[in-house]
Scaffold this motif. Sequence first.
Motif, PDB file in Angstrom:
ATOM      1  N   GLN A   1     -22.908   9.322  40.049  1.00 30.55           N
ATOM      2  CA  GLN A   1     -22.122   7.589  39.735  1.00 30.55           C
ATOM      3  C   GLN A   1     -20.796   7.941  39.782  1.00 30.55           C
ATOM      4  O   GLN A   1     -20.120   6.880  39.817  1.00 30.55           O
ATOM      5  CB  GLN A   1     -23.123   7.969  38.925  1.00 30.55           C
ATOM      6  CG  GLN A   1     -22.859   6.578  38.340  1.00 30.55           C
ATOM      7  CD  GLN A   1     -23.309   6.474  36.811  1.00 30.55           C
ATOM      8  OE1 GLN A   1     -24.453   7.405  36.502  1.00 30.55           O
ATOM      9  NE2 GLN A   1     -23.577   5.133  35.766  1.00 30.55           N
ATOM     10  N   ASN A   2     -20.353   8.483  39.311  1.00 28.74           N
ATOM     11  CA  ASN A   2     -18.619   9.019  39.486  1.00 28.74           C
ATOM     12  C   ASN A   2     -18.042   8.914  40.106  1.00 28.74           C
ATOM     13  O   ASN A   2     -17.246   8.071  40.169  1.00 28.74           O
ATOM     14  CB  ASN A   2     -18.473  10.631  38.152  1.00 28.74           C
ATOM     15  CG  ASN A   2     -17.317  10.247  38.137  1.00 28.74           C
ATOM     16  OD1 ASN A   2     -17.390   9.882  36.590  1.00 28.74           O
ATOM     17  ND2 ASN A   2     -16.621  11.294  38.251  1.00 28.74           N
ATOM     18  N   ALA A   3     -19.174   9.624  41.026  1.00 29.32           N
ATOM     19  CA  ALA A   3     -17.616   9.564  42.423  1.00 29.32           C
ATOM     20  C   ALA A   3     -17.769   8.109  43.108  1.00 29.32           C
ATOM     21  O   ALA A   3     -16.567   6.894  43.600  1.00 29.32           O
ATOM     22  CB  ALA A   3     -18.103  10.263  43.787  1.00 29.32           C
ATOM     23  N   ILE A   4     -18.738   7.076  42.875  1.00 22.56           N
ATOM     24  CA  ILE A   4     -19.356   5.625  43.714  1.00 22.56           C
ATOM     25  C   ILE A   4     -18.347   5.039  42.354  1.00 22.56           C
ATOM     26  O   ILE A   4     -17.589   3.872  42.564  1.00 22.56           O
ATOM     27  CB  ILE A   4     -20.677   5.177  43.555  1.00 22.56           C
ATOM     28  CG1 ILE A   4     -21.275   5.373  44.481  1.00 22.56           C
ATOM     29  CG2 ILE A   4     -20.645   4.084  43.300  1.00 22.56           C
ATOM     30  CD1 ILE A   4     -23.081   5.568  44.653  1.00 22.56           C
ATOM     31  N   GLU A   5     -18.338   4.599  41.107  1.00 26.19           N
ATOM     32  CA  GLU A   5     -17.140   4.428  40.008  1.00 26.19           C
ATOM     33  C   GLU A   5     -16.034   4.261  39.841  1.00 26.19           C
ATOM     34  O   GLU A   5     -15.184   3.948  40.381  1.00 26.19           O
ATOM     35  CB  GLU A   5     -17.926   4.720  38.598  1.00 26.19           C
ATOM     36  CG  GLU A   5     -19.365   3.690  38.467  1.00 26.19           C
ATOM     37  CD  GLU A   5     -19.432   4.312  36.609  1.00 26.19           C
ATOM     38  OE1 GLU A   5     -19.395   4.224  35.993  1.00 26.19           O
ATOM     39  OE2 GLU A   5     -20.549   2.835  36.210  1.00 26.19           O
ATOM     40  N   LYS A   6     -15.328   5.415  40.754  1.00 23.32           N
ATOM     41  CA  LYS A   6     -14.141   5.794  41.232  1.00 23.32           C
ATOM     42  C   LYS A   6     -13.591   5.673  42.547  1.00 23.32           C
ATOM     43  O   LYS A   6     -12.361   4.663  42.170  1.00 23.32           O
ATOM     44  CB  LYS A   6     -13.655   7.434  40.776  1.00 23.32           C
ATOM     45  CG  LYS A   6     -13.808   8.160  39.741  1.00 23.32           C
ATOM     46  CD  LYS A   6     -13.123   7.557  38.905  1.00 23.32           C
ATOM     47  CE  LYS A   6     -13.050   8.789  37.978  1.00 23.32           C
ATOM     48  NZ  LYS A   6     -12.414   8.420  36.314  1.00 23.32           N
ATOM     49  N   LYS A   7     -14.513   5.398  42.788  1.00 23.19           N
ATOM     50  CA  LYS A   7     -14.550   4.712  44.347  1.00 23.19           C
ATOM     51  C   LYS A   7     -13.730   3.231  44.142  1.00 23.19           C
ATOM     52  O   LYS A   7     -12.891   2.981  44.887  1.00 23.19           O
ATOM     53  CB  LYS A   7     -15.390   5.068  45.959  1.00 23.19           C
ATOM     54  CG  LYS A   7     -14.857   4.678  46.833  1.00 23.19           C
ATOM     55  CD  LYS A   7     -15.496   5.022  47.920  1.00 23.19           C
ATOM     56  CE  LYS A   7     -15.654   3.844  49.267  1.00 23.19           C
ATOM     57  NZ  LYS A   7     -16.614   4.562  49.872  1.00 23.19           N
ATOM     58  N   ILE A   8     -15.340   2.411  43.632  1.00 25.69           N
ATOM     59  CA  ILE A   8     -14.725   1.059  43.575  1.00 25.69           C
ATOM     60  C   ILE A   8     -13.367   0.923  42.698  1.00 25.69           C
ATOM     61  O   ILE A   8     -13.680   0.143  42.672  1.00 25.69           O
ATOM     62  CB  ILE A   8     -16.137   0.298  42.551  1.00 25.69           C
ATOM     63  CG1 ILE A   8     -17.183   0.757  43.686  1.00 25.69           C
ATOM     64  CG2 ILE A   8     -16.065  -1.210  41.944  1.00 25.69           C
ATOM     65  CD1 ILE A   8     -18.685   0.181  43.396  1.00 25.69           C
ATOM     66  N   GLU A   9     -13.543   1.579  41.643  1.00 27.15           N
ATOM     67  CA  GLU A   9     -12.512   1.319  40.213  1.00 27.15           C
ATOM     68  C   GLU A   9     -11.008   1.725  41.613  1.00 27.15           C
ATOM     69  O   GLU A   9     -10.160   0.741  40.711  1.00 27.15           O
ATOM     70  CB  GLU A   9     -12.345   2.546  39.588  1.00 27.15           C
ATOM     71  CG  GLU A   9     -11.141   2.333  38.453  1.00 27.15           C
ATOM     72  CD  GLU A   9     -11.240   3.815  37.825  1.00 27.15           C
ATOM     73  OE1 GLU A   9      -9.899   4.260  36.879  1.00 27.15           O
ATOM     74  OE2 GLU A   9     -12.160   4.218  37.045  1.00 27.15           O
ATOM     75  N   ALA A  10     -10.893   2.527  42.488  1.00 26.32           N
ATOM     76  CA  ALA A  10      -9.600   2.987  42.964  1.00 26.32           C
ATOM     77  C   ALA A  10     -10.032   1.102  44.095  1.00 26.32           C
ATOM     78  O   ALA A  10      -8.472   1.111  44.458  1.00 26.32           O
ATOM     79  CB  ALA A  10      -9.425   4.129  44.187  1.00 26.32           C
ATOM     80  N   ARG A  11     -10.838   0.613  44.654  1.00 30.02           N
ATOM     81  CA  ARG A  11     -10.620  -0.597  45.265  1.00 30.02           C
ATOM     82  C   ARG A  11     -10.302  -1.654  44.570  1.00 30.02           C
ATOM     83  O   ARG A  11      -9.279  -2.211  45.215  1.00 30.02           O
ATOM     84  CB  ARG A  11     -12.131  -0.775  45.406  1.00 30.02           C
ATOM     85  CG  ARG A  11     -11.650  -2.430  46.372  1.00 30.02           C
ATOM     86  CD  ARG A  11     -11.469  -2.356  47.995  1.00 30.02           C
ATOM     87  NE  ARG A  11     -12.001  -1.296  48.925  1.00 30.02           N
ATOM     88  CZ  ARG A  11     -12.856  -1.154  49.443  1.00 30.02           C
ATOM     89  NH1 ARG A  11     -13.645  -1.817  49.491  1.00 30.02           N
ATOM     90  NH2 ARG A  11     -13.574  -0.053  50.470  1.00 30.02           N
ATOM     91  N   LEU A  12     -10.918  -1.612  42.910  1.00 30.53           N
ATOM     92  CA  LEU A  12     -10.372  -2.745  42.155  1.00 30.53           C
ATOM     93  C   LEU A  12      -9.100  -2.120  42.384  1.00 30.53           C
ATOM     94  O   LEU A  12      -7.956  -3.614  41.402  1.00 30.53           O
ATOM     95  CB  LEU A  12     -11.010  -2.922  41.646  1.00 30.53           C
ATOM     96  CG  LEU A  12     -12.800  -3.524  41.518  1.00 30.53           C
ATOM     97  CD1 LEU A  12     -13.685  -3.024  40.607  1.00 30.53           C
ATOM     98  CD2 LEU A  12     -12.806  -4.989  42.159  1.00 30.53           C
ATOM     99  N   ALA A  13      -8.400  -1.084  41.693  1.00 30.13           N
ATOM    100  CA  ALA A  13      -6.941  -1.237  41.858  1.00 30.13           C
ATOM    101  C   ALA A  13      -5.672  -1.479  42.322  1.00 30.13           C
ATOM    102  O   ALA A  13      -4.378  -1.523  42.613  1.00 30.13           O
ATOM    103  CB  ALA A  13      -6.495   0.609  41.193  1.00 30.13           C
ATOM    104  N   GLU A  14      -6.821  -1.804  43.840  1.00 26.43           N
ATOM    105  CA  GLU A  14      -5.551  -2.388  45.388  1.00 26.43           C
ATOM    106  C   GLU A  14      -5.489  -3.372  44.622  1.00 26.43           C
ATOM    107  O   GLU A  14      -5.618  -4.498  44.141  1.00 26.43           O
ATOM    108  CB  GLU A  14      -6.733  -1.652  46.179  1.00 26.43           C
ATOM    109  CG  GLU A  14      -6.611  -0.728  47.143  1.00 26.43           C
ATOM    110  CD  GLU A  14      -7.657  -0.782  48.453  1.00 26.43           C
ATOM    111  OE1 GLU A  14      -7.683  -1.233  48.701  1.00 26.43           O
ATOM    112  OE2 GLU A  14      -7.691   0.333  48.459  1.00 26.43           O
ATOM    113  N   PRO A  15      -4.461  -3.922  45.184  1.00 30.33           N
ATOM    114  CA  PRO A  15      -3.162  -5.321  44.596  1.00 30.33           C
ATOM    115  C   PRO A  15      -4.592  -6.386  45.409  1.00 30.33           C
ATOM    116  O   PRO A  15      -4.128  -7.498  44.846  1.00 30.33           O
ATOM    117  CB  PRO A  15      -1.906  -5.397  45.239  1.00 30.33           C
ATOM    118  CG  PRO A  15      -1.783  -3.488  44.800  1.00 30.33           C
ATOM    119  CD  PRO A  15      -2.520  -3.073  45.489  1.00 30.33           C
ATOM    120  N   SER A  16      -4.825  -5.993  46.569  1.00 33.46           N
ATOM    121  CA  SER A  16      -5.072  -6.998  47.086  1.00 33.46           C
ATOM    122  C   SER A  16      -6.549  -7.598  46.440  1.00 33.46           C
ATOM    123  O   SER A  16      -7.216  -8.879  46.638  1.00 33.46           O
ATOM    124  CB  SER A  16      -5.960  -6.926  48.662  1.00 33.46           C
ATOM    125  OG  SER A  16      -6.484  -5.540  48.459  1.00 33.46           O
TER     126      SER A  16
END
Length: 785
Positions: free
Chosen positions: A367-382
């Motif tokens: 769960q932590n890895a998935i949320e961090k991955k999505i968090e990193a995705r949402l941190a992308e400006p696009s």
Amino acid sequence: MNRHHSSCALNLTRVGCIYKDSDIDTARETISGVYVHDFKIPRGKLTAILGESGSGKSTFLGLAAGLRRANHTVTDSQIDYFSNDGSVWDVLSNGRPQSGEIAFVFQEAQLIKAIPAKYNAEMPRKLAGSNAAQSASSGLVERLKLSAHWSKLSENLSGGQAQRVAIIRAVAVNPNLIFCDEPTSSLDDTMSKLVLEALRDWAEESDCAVVWVTHELALAASYAHQIALVAGSQVFCDDATRLPWDAALFGDTVESRKIALEDLIDQGRSVPALTQHKLSTEIQRPSSAQQNKKVGKNKFFGNFGTFASYGFVVQCGWFEIAKSLKRSAVAPNLFSRLKDRIEPLFKSITIILFLGLTVFYFLSLSQNAIEKKIEARLAEPSYAHFTLEPVFGGPNLTVQKLLSIEEKLFADDTTSAKENNVFAETEFVSDTIFGRHELLLKQFWFPDETEDGTCASRRLTAPYDADILVFDEEEPLFQTLPELDQISVLKSASEQTSGLQAGDSSTSDLVIAWATTSFMKKYRLTNNDRICMKLFSEPIEVSFVETIEKIPGSGKKVFHIAMARTTHDSHFARELPVNFQDGQGNITPPLVKKVAVYFSPENFISVACRLDLKAPFDWCEGRPATVSGFKPNRDILDQVKGILDVVSGARSAFAILAITFALTIILSTALAISAFVQQNEKSIAVMRAFGYSALHLIIMVLTQITVLLTLAFGLFCLVLLVFHFGFAAYVAKQFGVDPSLLSLQPDLLWASTLRIFLISLLVDIIVVASWWLNNRYLSETLQKI
């Protein structure tokens, strides 16, 4: 002042534990069990309870000792215990004297086999905290020939040795009353005599009572001070005193007494069976209430005992695990020694705890890895922005209007932020807006197509067209453009545009731009090639510092060239167009065509719902719009909402998985602990009989769980090492996550361990409490065992 308030230790009146002999519901049917009309147990005596097999002797003993429920009582029924301090305890009302007042010697020794003999003997004394009889019990060790066996594990004792330990266990606390249920059944004649001599001597010396159920008439004739008979489901004694008969009444010699006792048993056989009719109509007794009774409070945790008693139950829990280690020390070969040492690892509780640790840790890690991955995705400006553009008749996007929009979109709304918070800690360049210019169908030509080779004049009558996107170089989406730092020299000129007056100019001729690969290929251009175009009223040369595949932020619209706002505004200020000046010489900068709104995930819904959308999202219902007249990029909005929905769904899925596994582990742990309780039911029942509380039993089981959890934790750590050094990189590659997200997470490890421990503690409490409530009366439990 005498030690005792009464010459009796126990008084039973009009009370019984009776059962119907048939299913026929008639008043005259016979009953079994035992009914006590009126019977007193004297102090300082060894009282023998005689009767043929099946007459109800053990039932009487259980009833008198409070180990069997009285199921037949009337208004003035009594089971009163006369304590050492002179008070009277009403056993029928859950009154129970303090620990150490009552002791037991069962038909079988009922020792806790996982602990040494000496610990079994000290069990009641640990609870009562009494050292008064320690020297007496030490003397009994010698007298009963147990010195050589005193440190042995109880499971290694013979039946006779174990029974002698049980005798010492009963005497060790110097009780007020000892109940013995055929204690010599597993002893030879010599040892039987030693045991009964010790019990008789103790009763005489301590002025306390011993109640001894036996079928061995020769021993009763030799050692009993007084005799009572159980026959026809009733207890018979001296009619006048309601005390047992004095043994001297049966003869002067052992042989004559034995013959007389045989006659007494024969007379008992002729006693008619007790019937329901006789019990309800013929057996009467006037009420005689006792004074100074103490009614016990039926507390679940009962007597909390001494600190030493908790140390004792911890030792019991530890010995149950450690005995395999003791066996390994004397194992004949290396294989047997290793087998004994790892035996605790194969206990069902250990395996369940290990599986629980594994499941909870890797669920949390995933769960932590998935949320961090999505968090990193949402941190992308696009992903972290969407665009707005005015609809027909919408507002003019001046600098002042942009500030107003920013204030309205990002007004403080902590309720919405908390309500929709997906990531607690995320660093974004967010909660701000950036304007973008769009120069559509901008004409351009090439220097070599002019008369003088410069951009000052041109010969083409039909110049080429290109769409240009002008961006703010601070906007995160454009931070990845190569060579972006080359425009830093123009920032000072850009910052002056808000206060320009007619006639102000900039001296910079540098125009830097980016072009798409398709544009460069179409016009056969390479990096650092130049084109000419008219920006405002002035021809300029544009140099392409880098080729990019696509202009960021263009969406469905195709732009060919990207230009920083610093470049754009500096050339706007260099020769101010007349149509951008008012009568007083004030400058109106070019209007922004689009607004890029950057948000943080926890504020996304709040920001999106402040827009007046024609088809609002379902999660905006009831939220008033504060910004209107704009057309948002719905693709981005839907995309981000979809991502957040995925996160929310993933969290729900992980929560369901965690709950499902938790329930599975709870059930498995409950079964394992129940099996442990059943396996050790004899020990637990004996401890309760001697006064140990449910809290003691919970701690005993919890000690074993803690030891096994430690073993499971060590085994799990080995699995973690194998995973993190052997498989983590492969798993990260397969699922496209950063390998660091699958590195060892100590906080998740300790959280999983704590979760398993708390689950085990809860299950331990529930299982022990269930056993405790279902085994209020222990005679049947001990007989079943």
